[in-house]
Design an enzyme around this catalytic site. Structure first.
Site, PDB file in Angstrom:
ATOM      1  CG  HIS A 172       1.052   1.069   3.447  1.00 55.99           C
ATOM      2  ND1 HIS A 172       0.480   0.650   2.267  1.00 55.99           N
ATOM      3  CD2 HIS A 172       1.807   0.035   3.887  1.00 55.99           C
ATOM      4  CE1 HIS A 172       0.887  -0.572   1.996  1.00 55.99           C
ATOM      5  NE2 HIS A 172       1.692  -0.976   2.958  1.00 55.99           N
ATOM      6  CD  GLN A 214       4.434  -9.131   8.074  1.00 58.15           C
ATOM      7  OE1 GLN A 214       4.817  -9.763   7.109  1.00 58.15           O
ATOM      8  NE2 GLN A 214       3.978  -7.891   7.989  1.00 58.15           N
TER       9      GLN A 214
END
Length: 281
Positions: free
Chosen positions: A43, A159
């Protein structure tokens, strides 16, 4: 607690849609990093890229219930908001949006999102409704935030592939992928690692290295890919007593199994100590 309050005073933490509108209304070069929290170096990498490419960056923390096909998985998904806020402050994120489930889904009905038959492969085959849930919630976020670029990691390549196709067709927005960040054993970082012990992570490292070697072998002889995969799959199941949902090669153009003259990845999903892990090589 006092330290956390200081962080919140210095960082624009947004919980209400009205406050979100006021904060970002005039932002034209906004980078958006959607997360479900339990932030790790993967992240952090996306946030750093966003800060370089965009004037301002907004990070969302929202564990989206509609993308979980298993209620228990939703309940046990790692949550560590205090630590997440410290990470975001350290990275000097401009905005952090933490909505409630009711807030996101009270926006009213949005056209139902369905995957085409050709897309119901890999995770979509084993997690019914998962990607429909992902696309649904991102569609709602897009309407609220209107970012210039959405940043997503390549660890969940399927995704990224589906989101990019959906978002870029519907909105004036680009979807940018960041490279998978790995630990010292080459295991792709995941929030779900918080559910594993050190022995599990060592096993994950052995599996990962075996799959990197498999990808190398397939690259040298694509015609033997099925036999090579079958051999390694059987070996991994016996050696580590794991359940493998899928282990297969797909090209990066349309995620079909045709590999001739096309770049490709080796995709895997497996359960280690009841924790589901995914990766691609």
């Amino acid at each position: 607690m006092f330290y956390l309050l200081i962080l919140l005073l210095q960082m624009k933490l947004i919980k209400q849609i009205t406050d979100l509108n006021k904060a970002i209304n005039k932002e034209k070069e906004l980078g958006f990093v959607p997360t479900m929290g339990s932030l790790h170096k993967g992240h952090e990498s996306l946030i750093k890229i966003s800060k370089k490419k965009c004037t301002k960056t907004i990070v969302s923390i929202f564990i989206n219930p509609t993308q979980f096909n298993n209620k228990e998985d939703y309940k046990t998904y790692p949550r560590n908001l205090n630590n997440d806020l410290k990470v975001l402050k350290r990275l000097k994120v401009d905005y952090v949006y933490i909505p409630t489930v009711a807030q996101i889904y009270k926006l009213g009905k949005i056209s139902k999102i369905s995957l085409k038959k050709v897309d119901k492969i890999l995770c979509a085959k084993f997690r019914k409704g998962h990607f429909e849930g992902v696309l649904n919630v991102l569609n709602r976020f897009m309407k609220l935030i209107s970012p210039k670029i959405v940043f997503m990691g390549e660890k969940d390549y399927q995704q990224f592939f589906l989101v990019k196709k959906f978002i870029e067709k519907k909105y004036k927005c680009r979807v940018y992928s960041g490279k998978t960040i790995r630990n010292s054993n080459k295991v792709a970082l995941s929030s779900r690692h918080n559910l594993l012990n050190s022995d599990d992570l060592k096993i994950a490292g052995l599996i990962t290295n075996k799959l990197f070697n498999l990808k190398s072998l397939i690259s040298k002889n694509k015609k033997k890919s099925k036999n090579l995969i079958k051999t390694v799959k059987e070996e991994l199941i016996i050696r580590f007593n794991i359940k493998i949902e899928y282990l297969e090669c797909r090209n990066l153009i349309n995620l079909s199994t045709g590999l001739h003259n096309k770049p490709f990845k080796l995709f895997v999903s497996y359960y280690l100590n009841k924790v589901r892990l995914i990766d691609n090589f």
